[in-house]
Design an enzyme around this catalytic site. Structure first.
Site, PDB file in Angstrom:
ATOM      1  CB  SER A  49      85.025-117.910  48.781  1.00 22.64           C
ATOM      2  OG  SER A  49      83.929-118.728  48.441  1.00 22.64           O
ATOM      3  CG  HIS A  72      88.359-115.255  47.977  1.00 21.85           C
ATOM      4  ND1 HIS A  72      88.005-114.712  49.189  1.00 21.85           N
ATOM      5  CD2 HIS A  72      87.192-115.531  47.340  1.00 21.85           C
ATOM      6  CE1 HIS A  72      86.690-114.678  49.298  1.00 21.85           C
ATOM      7  NE2 HIS A  72      86.174-115.172  48.190  1.00 21.85           N
ATOM      8  CE  LYS A  84      85.601-111.891  47.443  1.00 24.33           C
ATOM      9  NZ  LYS A  84      84.457-111.566  48.284  1.00 24.33           N
TER      10      LYS A  84
HETATM   11  N1  PMP Z   1      83.632-114.873  43.262  1.00 28.84           N
HETATM   12  C1  PMP Z   1      83.972-115.381  44.468  1.00 28.84           C
HETATM   13  C2  PMP Z   1      84.839-116.597  44.505  1.00 28.84           C
HETATM   14  C3  PMP Z   1      83.533-114.767  45.635  1.00 28.84           C
HETATM   15  O1  PMP Z   1      83.870-115.288  46.820  1.00 28.84           O
HETATM   16  C4  PMP Z   1      82.726-113.614  45.545  1.00 28.84           C
HETATM   17  C5  PMP Z   1      82.222-112.874  46.770  1.00 28.84           C
HETATM   18  N2  PMP Z   1      82.241-113.505  47.949  1.00 28.84           N
HETATM   19  C6  PMP Z   1      82.371-113.138  44.291  1.00 28.84           C
HETATM   20  C7  PMP Z   1      82.852-113.774  43.175  1.00 28.84           C
HETATM   21  C8  PMP Z   1      81.473-111.949  44.138  1.00 28.84           C
HETATM   22  O2  PMP Z   1      82.143-110.759  44.400  1.00 28.84           O
HETATM   23  P1  PMP Z   1      81.381-109.422  44.800  1.00 28.84           P
HETATM   24  O3  PMP Z   1      81.237-109.427  46.273  1.00 28.84           O
HETATM   25  O4  PMP Z   1      82.290-108.357  44.317  1.00 28.84           O
HETATM   26  O5  PMP Z   1      80.080-109.398  44.095  1.00 28.84           O
END
Ligand code: PMP
Length: 405
Positions: free
Chosen positions: A185, A213, A244
């Site tokens: 991310s 992502h 996302k």
């Molecule tokens: N896994 C990754 C790699 C993320 O980047 C994120 C959120 N930035 C999440 C899980 C968590 O997702 P959520 O926002 O739906 O809680």
């Protein structure tokens, strides 16, 4: 002693940030004009840091599905999946996800964060060992803790290091679960899944990939990095989010393992929280169908990524990963990163400011994420404003240097 004394250092650092400009942790989108523009500090602002990869948050069909679901099923489920919180919609979404990913079964969680908590805490126990890529998302770190498993971190994207650590572990009778992400991310780099698969097979380990992502973004059908690298059959467990590409909130885990559904009554983050609201689930279901039916969205996203990548590298920025929909710019230090972020915001461009310890290798980043809904004109404006901001910072530096001479 006050209970908040332990935060003195972090609060002090936050106070320093406020002296430079806006609070990067309290940005408010006062109004949303579209999935790529909003009002911030009273100013019309192009949003280039929302993870809204498909630009689907204002899709009329998704909105209609959400409104219909509210009218039919109400505003919330008021219960967990194992009590009163399972509606036909949740089951329909699980079937759609499983079908899309070509998996035997999928489980819906209330957020992506909880999907990782629930999957990891459910899959691994105190006798097992989780081998985790060191750049993993916080939800994976927290899932490891909740599982009670032993945790061994290996060097980011380094299958040889994973191999060494698995060899060193030997056999203690427990299971080995290797956990990585598809696209990371923060920097936007991708896991070498094919090499990780070789290592996990050699050691008889299980492989878990968080495709948060990469869902909708990568692979011929948008199934993620495992699809792109042709190793889906070797990935034992996949997780992801609805927040996302699918423009809502919630998360999922999926697998071909015949016993996977045991997690529904063993995984605490699944069992002890309310299920996603009917409107969220309905919009995700529609968004997923749209994503499957409209591969051209993915093409638009990549065209936009190419345009921004070329523009920013042309300005001389150091970009942390090969071209992709996450474009992270490495800034020389925290002060420059914060100043540039503020100047961009004042010039109507919102990106993510990412600072240590939330970043790999202590990097200070301006992180951009593209959307299929960005127009070429918007991206041109963003590039032009990045150029103007770097010129302002360079001028200031020169003045300071001259004053010091
Ligand atoms: N896994 C990754 C790699 C993320 O980047 C994120 C959120 N930035 C999440 C899980 C968590 O997702 P959520 O926002 O739906 O809680």
């Amino acid at each position: 002693m006050d209970i908040f004394d332990k935060y003195a250092t972090v609060s002090g650092r936050h106070d320093e940030l406020l002296k430079i400009g806006s609070d990067p942790f309290a940005v408010c989108f006062e109004e949303m004009y579209s999935s790529t523009e909003g009002r911030v500090n009273g100013r019309r602002t192009i949003l280039v840091g929302t993870n809204n990869y498909m630009g689907i948050t204002f899709d009329p069909e998704c909105i209609e599905a959400a409104c219909d679901a509210i009218k039919t099923f109400g505003t919330g489920t008021t219960g967990s999946r194992i009590a009163n919180g399972t509606y036909g919609l949740h089951q329909a979404l699980e079937e759609e996800i499983a079908d899309f990913l070509g998996r035997r079964s999928a489980i819906v969680f209330s957020t992506g964060y909880q999907a990782n908590l629930g999957m990891l805490a459910g899959l691994a126990g105190p006798k097992d060992t989780i081998l985790m890529d060191s750049d993993s998302h916080s939800s994976m770190y927290d899932g490891c803790r909740l599982s009670g498993a032993s945790v061994v971190r290996f060097r980011h994207n380094d299958p040889a290091d994973l191999d060494r650590r698995l060899t060193r572990l030997g056999d203690d009778g427990g299971c080995r679960l290797v956990i990585v992400e598809g696209i990371y991310s923060m920097l936007g780099d991708r896991a070498p899944l094919r090499e990780f698969v070789e290592v996990k097979k050699h050691h008889g380990a299980f492989l878990f990939v968080d495709e948060a992502h990469s869902l909708g973004v990568i692979g011929e059908n948008g199934r993620g990095v495992a699809e792109e690298q042709g190793v889906e059959d070797e990935v034992d467990f996949v997780a992801g989010t609805f927040s996302k590409s699918l423009g809502s909130i919630g998360g999922y885990g999926a697998s071909n393992h015949p016993k996977f559904d045991v997690l529904r009554f063993t995984s605490r983050p699944y069992m002890f929280t309310a299920s996603p609201s009917p409107s969220n689930v309905a919009s995700v279901l529609t968004a997923l169908k749209r994503l499957r039916a409209e591969p051209e969205r993915r093409q638009r996203l990549w065209n936009n990524a190419r345009q921004l990548y070329d523009g920013l590298s042309g300005l001389g920025f150091e970009i942390c990963a090969p071209m992709g929909p996450v474009i992270a710019l490495k800034m020389p230090d925290e002060a420059t990163a914060v100043q540039a972020w503020n100047l961009l915001l004042e010039n109507g461009v919102y990106v993510n400011l990412a600072l240590p310890p939330g970043t790999p290798n202590g990097a200070c980043l301006l992180r951009c994420s593209l959307s299929a809904a960005h127009t070429a004109e918007q991206i041109d404006q963003v590039i032009e404003r990045f150029g103007a901001v770097t010129a302002i910072i360079a001028d200031q530096r020169e003045m300071v240097a001259q004053a010091g001479e």
